[in-house]
Enzyme design. Structure first.
Site, PDB file in Angstrom:
ATOM      1  N   LYS A  30      44.638  32.751  36.864  1.00  0.00           N
ATOM      2  CA  LYS A  30      44.699  32.582  38.326  1.00  0.00           C
ATOM      3  C   LYS A  30      43.278  32.523  38.888  1.00  0.00           C
ATOM      4  O   LYS A  30      42.964  31.708  39.758  1.00  0.00           O
ATOM      5  CB  LYS A  30      45.491  33.736  38.962  1.00  0.00           C
ATOM      6  CG  LYS A  30      46.948  33.770  38.558  1.00  0.00           C
ATOM      7  CD  LYS A  30      47.675  32.522  39.027  1.00  0.00           C
ATOM      8  CE  LYS A  30      49.104  32.440  38.549  1.00  0.00           C
ATOM      9  NZ  LYS A  30      49.717  31.132  38.793  1.00  0.00           N
ATOM     10  N   SER A  88      47.236  34.718  43.071  1.00  0.00           N
ATOM     11  CA  SER A  88      47.751  36.086  42.984  1.00  0.00           C
ATOM     12  C   SER A  88      46.695  37.070  43.474  1.00  0.00           C
ATOM     13  O   SER A  88      45.490  36.817  43.351  1.00  0.00           O
ATOM     14  CB  SER A  88      48.083  36.373  41.519  1.00  0.00           C
ATOM     15  OG  SER A  88      48.224  37.751  41.310  1.00  0.00           O
ATOM     16  N   TYR A 124      46.325  36.531  31.834  1.00  0.00           N
ATOM     17  CA  TYR A 124      47.133  35.983  32.928  1.00  0.00           C
ATOM     18  C   TYR A 124      46.315  35.983  34.225  1.00  0.00           C
ATOM     19  O   TYR A 124      46.224  34.981  34.927  1.00  0.00           O
ATOM     20  CB  TYR A 124      48.429  36.817  33.129  1.00  0.00           C
ATOM     21  CG  TYR A 124      48.975  36.667  34.523  1.00  0.00           C
ATOM     22  CD1 TYR A 124      49.672  35.520  34.884  1.00  0.00           C
ATOM     23  CD2 TYR A 124      48.748  37.631  35.509  1.00  0.00           C
ATOM     24  CE1 TYR A 124      50.129  35.345  36.183  1.00  0.00           C
ATOM     25  CE2 TYR A 124      49.194  37.467  36.798  1.00  0.00           C
ATOM     26  CZ  TYR A 124      49.883  36.326  37.133  1.00  0.00           C
ATOM     27  OH  TYR A 124      50.312  36.153  38.425  1.00  0.00           O
TER      28      TYR A 124
HETATM   29  C1  UD1 Z   1      51.511  42.143  38.082  1.00  0.00           C
HETATM   30  C2  UD1 Z   1      50.202  41.399  38.309  1.00  0.00           C
HETATM   31  C3  UD1 Z   1      50.398  40.371  39.405  1.00  0.00           C
HETATM   32  C4  UD1 Z   1      51.493  39.438  39.001  1.00  0.00           C
HETATM   33  C5  UD1 Z   1      52.763  40.223  38.779  1.00  0.00           C
HETATM   34  C6  UD1 Z   1      53.852  39.273  38.323  1.00  0.00           C
HETATM   35  C7  UD1 Z   1      48.034  42.454  38.003  1.00  0.00           C
HETATM   36  C8  UD1 Z   1      47.100  43.507  38.459  1.00  0.00           C
HETATM   37  N1  UD1 Z   1      49.182  42.353  38.697  1.00  0.00           N
HETATM   38  O1  UD1 Z   1      51.731  42.909  39.250  1.00  0.00           O
HETATM   39  O2  UD1 Z   1      49.217  39.647  39.586  1.00  0.00           O
HETATM   40  O3  UD1 Z   1      51.682  38.456  39.984  1.00  0.00           O
HETATM   41  O4  UD1 Z   1      52.546  41.234  37.805  1.00  0.00           O
HETATM   42  O5  UD1 Z   1      54.213  39.397  37.034  1.00  0.00           O
HETATM   43  O6  UD1 Z   1      47.765  41.750  37.073  1.00  0.00           O
HETATM   44  N2  UD1 Z   1      56.009  49.973  37.089  1.00  0.00           N
HETATM   45  C9  UD1 Z   1      56.556  51.108  36.514  1.00  0.00           C
HETATM   46  N3  UD1 Z   1      57.515  50.942  35.547  1.00  0.00           N
HETATM   47  C10 UD1 Z   1      57.915  49.701  35.120  1.00  0.00           C
HETATM   48  C11 UD1 Z   1      57.347  48.561  35.715  1.00  0.00           C
HETATM   49  C12 UD1 Z   1      56.376  48.733  36.687  1.00  0.00           C
HETATM   50  O7  UD1 Z   1      56.220  52.241  36.867  1.00  0.00           O
HETATM   51  O8  UD1 Z   1      58.759  49.640  34.206  1.00  0.00           O
HETATM   52  C13 UD1 Z   1      54.999  50.138  38.143  1.00  0.00           C
HETATM   53  C14 UD1 Z   1      53.625  49.614  37.765  1.00  0.00           C
HETATM   54  O9  UD1 Z   1      52.872  50.592  37.117  1.00  0.00           O
HETATM   55  C15 UD1 Z   1      53.082  49.212  39.127  1.00  0.00           C
HETATM   56  C16 UD1 Z   1      54.306  48.811  39.944  1.00  0.00           C
HETATM   57  O10 UD1 Z   1      55.420  49.374  39.265  1.00  0.00           O
HETATM   58  O11 UD1 Z   1      52.496  50.326  39.733  1.00  0.00           O
HETATM   59  C17 UD1 Z   1      54.480  47.318  40.045  1.00  0.00           C
HETATM   60  O12 UD1 Z   1      54.403  46.751  38.730  1.00  0.00           O
HETATM   61  P1  UD1 Z   1      54.788  45.228  38.440  1.00  0.00           P
HETATM   62  O13 UD1 Z   1      56.089  44.900  39.067  1.00  0.00           O
HETATM   63  O14 UD1 Z   1      54.652  45.015  36.963  1.00  0.00           O
HETATM   64  O15 UD1 Z   1      53.683  44.381  39.220  1.00  0.00           O
HETATM   65  P2  UD1 Z   1      52.093  44.456  39.186  1.00  0.00           P
HETATM   66  O16 UD1 Z   1      51.603  45.045  37.926  1.00  0.00           O
HETATM   67  O17 UD1 Z   1      51.651  45.065  40.465  1.00  0.00           O
END
Ligand code: UD1
Length: 337
Positions: free
Chosen positions: A154, A125, A150
């Site tokens: 990785k 990841s 988590y």
């Molecule tokens: C995270 C992990 C990544 C993992 C992935 C799968 C880290 C840094 N990243 O990615 O390694 O493979 O999860 O589970 O550990 N967001 C919102 N509202 C929400 C959900 C998300 O605003 O309800 C935003 C988050 O703040 C982020 C973006 O959407 O900026 C993507 O979030 P998300 O889909 O959870 O993925 P990552 O955090 O990037």
């Protein structure tokens, strides 16, 4: 036909990879104990690839049953997906994450060595880069300590693999560092199936649009980005699946390779919301909330190595991925009615 062991093959990326493998003439042997998946995915898989694969309901942490499987089949390659993947959960239950993600990997690596398997592909990841100095990361960008257990699984998974390769060269290994896989198979037969309330952005958006969830909370709009929301490299899960198939064709004198699996372009959370609204024709209710602990401001992949060395690049757009995710969500909702 080449036998490929796919651990976690009923999971999100695993199931899409099974479809790509069958399409490319491989015979996937899926191992999954279904703790994070459901029979709905197996039904979808069977519709898509018929009897082009075989399924074993087993736990990768159970060394005896994994050994029996390696005795039963002669695997030409192993793709290891089976692992927990929720950042939030891993902070609540770190031991569960270290036990499952590391023991499973160690069992499978040991068997690959003992049974002389020529090729091993590991689900890594972009979390291994931590909060990088540069927004665009190369495979040689220094790794940083991750924010969550988590992420550490990785990070340590890669370390275990590197250590194994230090003295002996047991098999060719590719560590694929995924950025943010989203979307679903265009047929709508398989897709992401989070248990409980989703943590990831896209399933949260699609479940809000169906009314299952009332409103999306955007975690912060005060980041130093053009619209204040975080930027990620969202990549279609079918492209991610294809990267695994391409890994099986890959040959290189270097026995251990790392590849970024992303598009090379970043999108902000607000851009994703707007794109979803365009693609679905729906207005998405959302509010701006506080920053989420551990979120990185901006990260996207440099894809030169995956393009030039692995011979893989993303073919589908973020719009394609959103359209396919929405199609899957609507179909899944109907199936449950
Ligand atoms: C995270 C992990 C990544 C993992 C992935 C799968 C880290 C840094 N990243 O990615 O390694 O493979 O999860 O589970 O550990 N967001 C919102 N509202 C929400 C959900 C998300 O605003 O309800 C935003 C988050 O703040 C982020 C973006 O959407 O900026 C993507 O979030 P998300 O889909 O959870 O993925 P990552 O955090 O990037």
């Amino acid at each position: 036909m080449k036998n490929v062991l796919v651990t976690g093959g009923a999971g999100y990326i695993g199931s899409h990879t099974v479809v790509s493998l069958v399409e490319q003439g491989f015979y996937p042997v899926v191992v999954d104990d279904l703790r994070s998946s459901s029979s709905l995915i197996l039904e979808g898989l069977s519709t898509l690839v018929k009897d082009g694969y075989t399924f074993h309901r087993e736990d990768v942490c159970d060394l005896d049953s994994m050994t029996r499987l390696f005795q039963e089949y002669r695997f030409d390659a192993v793709i290891h997906f089976a692992a927990y993947k929720s950042v939030g959960d891993s902070c609540e239950e770190p031991l569960k994450y270290y036990h499952n993600n590391l023991l499973g990997l160690i069992n499978i690596l040991g068997l690959c060595r003992d049974f002389c398997i020529p090729k091993f592909v590991f689900s890594s990841s972009c979390t291994v880069y931590g909060e990088p100095d540069e927004k665009q990361v190369y495979e040689h960008t220094p790794k940083r300590l991750p924010e969550s257990p988590y992420g550490f699984t990785k990070w340590m998974g890669e370390q275990i693999i590197e250590d194994l390769h230090r003295n002996v060269v047991p098999f060719q290994t590719l560590c694929l560092r995924y950025f943010n896989p989203i979307g679903a198979h265009p047929s709508g037969m398989i897709g992401e199936l989070p248990k409980g309330i989703p943590n990831n952005l896209l399933p949260y958006i699609t479940q809000t649009a169906t009314g299952e969830l009332s409103s999306l909370t955007i975690f912060g709009d005060d980041y130093p980005t053009p619209d204040g929301t975080c930027i990620r490299d969202y990549v279609h899960v079918c492209d991610v699946a294809d990267a695994h198939v391409q890994s099986l064709f890959f040959s290189d004198p270097n026995p251990l390779c790392f590849f970024n699996i992303g598009t090379g372009c970043g999108s902000s959370v607000l851009e994703m919301v707007r794109l979803f609204e365009q693609v679905s024709g729906k207005t998405l209710p959302y509010t701006i909330g506080k920053r989420r602990k551990g979120d990185i401001t901006e990260i996207f992949a440099n894809v030169n190595a995956s393009k030039n060395l692995l011979g893989w690049s993303a073919k589908r757009t973020v719009e394609d991925a959103i359209r396919d995710a929405w199609n899957w969500e609507q179909r899944r909702n109907k199936t449950h009615d």
